[in-house]
Design an enzyme around this catalytic site. Structure first.
Site, PDB file in Angstrom:
ATOM      1  N   ASP A 259       1.150  -1.208  -0.589  1.00 33.97           N
ATOM      2  CA  ASP A 259       0.479  -0.050   0.154  1.00 33.97           C
ATOM      3  C   ASP A 259       1.507   1.305   0.274  1.00 33.97           C
ATOM      4  O   ASP A 259       2.098   1.425   0.005  1.00 33.97           O
ATOM      5  CB  ASP A 259      -1.019  -0.385   1.237  1.00 33.97           C
ATOM      6  CG  ASP A 259      -2.117   0.903   0.797  1.00 33.97           C
ATOM      7  OD1 ASP A 259      -2.404   1.021  -0.206  1.00 33.97           O
ATOM      8  OD2 ASP A 259      -3.288   1.097   1.721  1.00 33.97           O
TER       9      ASP A 259
HETATM   10  C1  BGC Z   1      -5.407   3.440  -0.084  1.00 36.27           C
HETATM   11  C2  BGC Z   1      -4.952   1.788  -0.318  1.00 36.27           C
HETATM   12  C3  BGC Z   1      -5.226   2.990  -2.184  1.00 36.27           C
HETATM   13  C4  BGC Z   1      -4.088   3.404  -1.970  1.00 36.27           C
HETATM   14  C5  BGC Z   1      -3.469   4.559  -3.547  1.00 36.27           C
HETATM   15  C6  BGC Z   1      -3.862   4.422   0.108  1.00 36.27           C
HETATM   16  O1  BGC Z   1      -4.256   5.097   0.362  1.00 36.27           O
HETATM   17  O2  BGC Z   1      -5.578   2.735   1.010  1.00 36.27           O
HETATM   18  O3  BGC Z   1      -6.483   1.796  -0.683  1.00 36.27           O
HETATM   19  O4  BGC Z   1      -5.471   1.499  -3.196  1.00 36.27           O
HETATM   20  O5  BGC Z   1      -3.871   4.006  -1.591  1.00 36.27           O
HETATM   21  O6  BGC Z   1      -4.184   5.099  -3.575  1.00 36.27           O
END
Ligand code: BGC
Length: 718
Positions: A259
């Site tokens: 993530d």
């Molecule tokens: C979130 C994810 C997301 C990623 C990219 C993160 O802050 O937890 O769910 O896919 O950002 O945008």
């Protein structure tokens, strides 16, 4: 590109180029994390980026891809990813809403349409589906999942992965899915985002893992571990779950993507001293792609020098990434699918129609005293009140980056279009979360008094939902409560529309005063028209709750699948499980929801009384539409295992079906139950099936009063 070519390519790559492939960087079209986006195109030129997130559109994608192909040594194409969670330019209902439709075909169709639009905009991968089962409305991200039940999330996973990846005939219109956030992110303590997760192995295996297993079985191309830990092990460094379970036991062959900034955050987690340790932990756990932390680029060269990782381990990650790019077709056609014209509800009208259908199937009519709805023909004057009435942009919900809020239809517009014969007045009465303004409330009260019916639209704004949006009291804001009280005091019949992203904890008076309540979790581009269809009676509501609405915050977590106890709830026994100040169950539970039709159920019956280890039984029930309108019923099949090694949930969902019935029509709905669906994890978390009785409950909801029971006997031959 074949495996040999990929090996040749790996053979030519420098360490910097390999680490570049393993790094994903954000562009600045939207910002989805705390570490600011840089200028990825400059880094692409230097061979330091393999994929870019948070950008789309003809010019941006073409230029970045041109740099990768013309100005880098090895000319490896980039891939582009965005969170296409519930639509790309056409926005469909948020997942928690769409799950209420209990309609696998719909889930698949909206994923395939989203893939169609996103790929025209140059996107190759979506960070979806989100599969974090959640029973806690305090958590803002509850809106991203398919509700409280593991089976529903697993069915949703299958449909979404298939819809994104395999449904569109044209391979250029297929989008790689990434199942996230592996695993149990929905169990953050107290619903506080990013907080620790401390759950039992049983809960992990019974509740949180099955949706991911379903996604892997459906062929999902990527998996994203969650930001959190699970029982003290940070998921970004969790070799046991990522490598041993996901890769080895489940055979997952795709890429694992961290993530946003999560590898670097292993330092703040307190499990790594610096970027070198963080990078080593993540690589050893099995993470191929570092999203936005720079830990791989900074840490792995040092780790390699110190002998903490091997070049083979790095090559394994690079190999998976290049295979993914190959499977996406990027080597043959790096601009695959990209189109100059903007896709979306205006240019693809069938998607707009589909979004309206999705939104109305997702609405849940939860109260309808004296058939207030659909609005009767003799109601002439309607006052539409509340801060969510004319709030088209809020209808889009969170994660709708490419969606154009100007194309969204708010409730007021939807009602104006569907209630053409009525005289409509509109007064907001309050802001969404401002201080209450007595003069605005007075205007709303005057409008209510001059009307025959009030439609009161309360809810959240979309910044109150999604990531980093936890609330200890998920309930209407004070200004909206004051407005509602004043409106109810007029004594006019009220339809309350709750336009939120999660269950709200409502005061009792807010539930008893309105004659009708429509739960309208954010419905996307066509939300307003969908609401208009239901209110006017052009669509017979068919949505059912996929998530319980508690009476009180102190009941959380409350859901239909609680396990039995040695002192089961008994109102006549003080020493039974109970609350002194609240009912034991939720206000509205799993499967609740009304229709304009009345469905009557016959008794449930089975095709045979016993099943062996590899056998199935058919479970059938007759259903009749006793109402005057055609309608769609939802039927659930639950089981309960009364004597097992481990304590079992009082109900476990095994299947759900929809039945469309004309007035007076009777149909038989048949479920097939296979013995493997009766397995449960033993003390070693291996599947176990016991001989003996199984109770099967078929009905309209998780309430026992709505169900018919039939039993079977499991008889395994030794
Ligand atoms: C979130 C994810 C997301 C990623 C990219 C993160 O802050 O937890 O769910 O896919 O950002 O945008």
């Amino acid at each position: 590109m074949g495996a040999d070519k990929i090996e040749q390519l790996i053979g030519q790559m420098t360490l910097t180029e390999k680490l570049g492939q393993m790094s994903m960087l954000a562009a600045s079209l939207v910002v989805t994390g705390p570490v600011g986006p840089g200028d990825p195109v400059t880094l692409v030129r230097e061979g330091r980026v393999g994929g870019i997130l948070n950008t789309w559109g003809y010019d941006e994608i073409r230029e970045a891809q041109r740099v990768a192909l013309e100005e880098t040594r090895l000319k490896i194409p980039l891939y582009f990813s965005v969170d296409v969670l519930h639509g790309h330019r056409t926005i469909y209902p948020i997942p928690l809403a769409e799950a209420c439709a209990f309609d696998r075909d719909l889930w698949l169709r909206t994923a395939a349409e989203s893939a169609d639009e996103a790929t025209r905009d140059g996107i190759h991968m979506t960070f979806a589906p989100m599969l974090d089962v959640c029973r806690d409305p305090r958590w803002g991200r509850i809106c991203e999942c398919a509700g409280e039940d593991a089976y529903v999330n697993a069915e949703y996973a299958r449909a979404k992965v298939t819809g994104f990846q395999n449904t569109n005939d044209d391979p250029h219109r297929r989008l790689a899915g990434v199942a996230k956030h592996f695993v149990a992110y929905g169990a953050v303590t107290a619903g506080r985002d990013y907080a620790e997760v401390d759950i039992s192995r049983r809960a992990l295996h019974e509740v949180y893992l099955p949706p991911f297993k379903a996604a892997v079985d459906a062929g999902v191309m990527g998996v994203m571990p969650s930001f959190t830990d699970v029982a003290g092990i940070a998921m970004t460094a969790h070799r046991g779950l990522l490598h041993d379970l996901l890769r080895v036991k489940w055979g997952f062959k795709g890429v694992i993507i961290s993530d946003y900034n999560a590898i670097g955050e292993l330092i703040a987690h307190g499990v790594a001293q610096d970027m070198v340790e963080a990078a080593v932990l993540a690589l050893k756990a099995g993470i191929d792609i570092d999203m936005m932390s720079g830990a791989y680029e900074q840490g792995l060269p040092v780790a390699l020098e110190r002998g903490l990782v091997t070049m083979q381990e790095i090559d394994t990650a690079v190999r998976r990434i290049l295979h993914m790019k190959g499977a996406m077709g990027l080597f043959e056609n790096p601009l695959r699918g990209l189109q100059q014209e903007m896709p979306g509800p205006d240019t693809i009208p069938s998607h707009r129609t589909s979004a309206r259908d999705a939104a109305r199937r997702s609405l849940v009519l939860i109260k309808n005293e004296d058939n207030l709805l659909p609005v009767a023909n003799d109601v002439r004057r309607i006052a539409i009140i509340g801060p969510l009435a004319d709030a088209q942009s809020e209808m889009m919900g969170p994660w709708c980056m490419a969606g154009d809020e100007h194309q969204a239809i708010g409730i007021l517009q939807g009602l104006r279009e569907s209630l053409r014969a009525q005289e409509i007045t509109h007064v907001p009465g309050s802001g969404i979360d401002d201080a209450a303004d007595p003069s605005e409330i007075a205007k709303a009260v005057a409008a209510a008094q001059a009307s025959e019916l009030v439609v009161l639209c309360l809810g959240e704004n979309r910044q109150h939902t999604g990531e980093a949006a936890s609330r200890t009291l998920p309930r209407p804001f004070a200004c909206q409560m004051e407005l509602a009280k004043a409106i109810f005091e007029t004594g006019k019949p009220v339809l309350l529309i709750l336009a939120t992203s999660r269950p709200w904890i409502l005061p009792d008076w807010m539930v008893s005063a309105p004659r009708a309540i429509l739960i309208a979790l954010f419905g996307g581009t066509e939300a307003g028209r969908a609401i208009g269809d239901v209110v006017a009676g052009d669509y017979n509501p068919s949505g059912r709750l996929c998530i319980s609405w508690p009476y009180r915050t102190g009941q959380i977590p409350v859901h239909y699948g609680m396990r039995g106890t040695g002192r089961p709830h008994d109102p006549n026994n003080g020493f039974s499980t109970n609350f002194l100040d609240a009912p034991i169950g939720p206000r509205w539970g799993f499967g609740d929801g009304l229709s304009y039709s009345q469905f009557e159920l016959g008794e449930a019956y089975v095709s045979k009384p016993t099943i062996g280890a590899d056998e199935s039984v058919d479970v059938s029930i007759d259903i009749t539409n006793g109402g005057a309108r055609a309608g769609e019923a939802t039927l659930f099949m639950f089981t309960h295992d009364p004597v097992a090694l481990a304590t079992r949930p009082l109900l476990e969902l095994k299947d759900f079906r929809k039945a469309e019935l004309a007035p007076g029509q009777r149909a038989t709905v048949t479920f097939r139950l296979h013995a493997s669906q009766l397995h449960y994890p033993d003390f070693n978390m291996e599947p176990r099936l016991d001989n003996g009785r199984i109770n099967i409950f078929v009905g309209a909801s998780a309430r026992r009063a709505d169900q018919k029971c039939v039993t079977i006997e499991v008889q395994q031959t030794a």
